[in-house]
Design a protein around this motif. Structure first.
Motif, short mmCIF file in Angstrom:
data_model
loop_
_atom_site.label_atom_id
_atom_site.label_comp_id
_atom_site.label_asym_id
_atom_site.label_seq_id
_atom_site.Cartn_x
_atom_site.Cartn_y
_atom_site.Cartn_z
N ARG A 84 0.85 -1.18 0.00
CA ARG A 84 0.00 0.00 0.00
C ARG A 84 0.89 1.23 0.00
NH1 ARG A 84 -2.18 -0.99 6.12
NH2 ARG A 84 -0.41 -0.02 7.11
N TYR A 118 -7.19 3.60 1.13
CA TYR A 118 -6.59 3.96 -0.15
C TYR A 118 -7.09 3.00 -1.21
CZ TYR A 118 -2.68 5.03 -3.41
OH TYR A 118 -1.91 5.35 -4.49
N THR A 119 -6.37 1.94 -1.51
CA THR A 119 -6.76 1.02 -2.59
C THR A 119 -7.85 0.04 -2.17
OG1 THR A 119 -5.08 -0.61 -1.97
CG2 THR A 119 -4.44 1.08 -3.58
N ARG A 121 -7.02 -2.72 -0.44
CA ARG A 121 -6.35 -4.01 -0.27
C ARG A 121 -6.13 -4.36 1.20
NH1 ARG A 121 -4.98 -6.13 -5.02
NH2 ARG A 121 -5.02 -4.72 -6.80
N HIS A 149 -8.82 6.58 -4.75
CA HIS A 149 -7.94 5.71 -5.56
C HIS A 149 -8.18 4.23 -5.30
CE1 HIS A 149 -5.59 9.20 -6.86
NE2 HIS A 149 -5.65 9.60 -5.60
N ARG A 150 -9.44 3.83 -5.14
CA ARG A 150 -9.77 2.44 -4.85
C ARG A 150 -9.42 1.51 -6.01
NH1 ARG A 150 -10.64 4.58 -1.18
NH2 ARG A 150 -12.74 4.83 -0.51
N GLU A 151 -8.89 0.34 -5.67
CA GLU A 151 -8.64 -0.73 -6.63
C GLU A 151 -9.60 -1.89 -6.41
OE1 GLU A 151 -4.49 -1.73 -6.25
OE2 GLU A 151 -3.85 0.25 -6.90
N LEU A 152 -10.27 -1.88 -5.27
CA LEU A 152 -11.25 -2.91 -4.93
C LEU A 152 -12.54 -2.21 -4.50
CD1 LEU A 152 -8.96 -5.22 -2.75
CD2 LEU A 152 -9.66 -5.60 -5.12
N ASP A 167 -1.71 10.56 -7.23
CA ASP A 167 -0.88 9.38 -7.03
C ASP A 167 0.50 9.73 -6.45
OD1 ASP A 167 -2.74 7.46 -7.81
OD2 ASP A 167 -2.24 7.70 -9.93
#
Length: 189
Positions: A84, A118-119, A121, A149-152, A167
């Motif tokens: 992260r 954040y992401t 994760r 900035h979520r990835e999930l 970023d």
């Protein structure tokens, strides 16, 4: 002979202070009231702090709620290390380490507590670890800062402050228990 130039470490500088000690305290008091209200009291409520800085935040929230409701709320910890923005790169998958839950999570309304969302994760790894300990009735997420900035597909139920970041920016949460300082900083790489 090769003429490779050694890589310089990424320099990081303070861009702004987002929260002072008193702002953190006021935010935690507000979050504690929201948690009690949304859960219709503290029946079956438990906090689980995600190490490192989620743990003191969970402990503080539990103390505030105990002052309000005159009853203790159990607090446990999850130790999860993963890739992260605020840690060195360890790989794309979470490494779940020591979990300290001195109460059964089955049937509890568990509030996972972390400093920065954040992401997503870290939260996913924490939920994996939590469910290994039992099946809670409900899991909610409480974060001091949501920086996007979520990835999930992860969303916090309780958010202290939402901060739009790029970023190149990093949120640094400093807590007295760990850092001997109390503030939230916006840093830039």
């Amino acid at each position: 002979m090769s003429s490779q130039v050694p890589k310089r470490p990424v320099e990081i500088r303070e861009k702004a202070q987002l929260m002072s000690a008193s702002e953190i305290e006021r935010t935690l008091i507000r979050l504690a009231h929201e948690i009690v209200e949304k859960n219709n009291g503290i029946e079956d409520l438990a906090f689980v702090g995600i190490k490192r800085r989620g743990v003191p935040l969970a402990e503080r929230l539990a103390k505030i709620i105990q002052r309000i409701e005159k009853k203790p709320v159990p607090v446990g910890t999850l130790d999860i290390t993963l890739y992260r923005d605020d840690l060195s790169t360890l790989g794309p998958k979470p490494v779940v380490q020591k979990t300290d839950l001195e109460f059964p999570v089955a049937g509890k309304s568990v509030v996972l507590v972390d400093d920065v969302l954040y992401t997503g994760r870290t939260t996913r790894g924490a939920m994996d670890a939590l469910f290994r300990s039992g099946r809670p009735k409900r899991v909610q997420l409480c974060v001091l800062i949501d920086r996007g900035h979520r990835e999930l597909p992860v969303e916090a139920t309780f958010v202290g402050r939402t901060v739009q970041t790029t970023d190149n920016e990093v949120i640094e949460v400093k807590l007295t228990e760990i850092d001997a300082a109390e503030k939230v900083l916006l840093m830039e790489r």
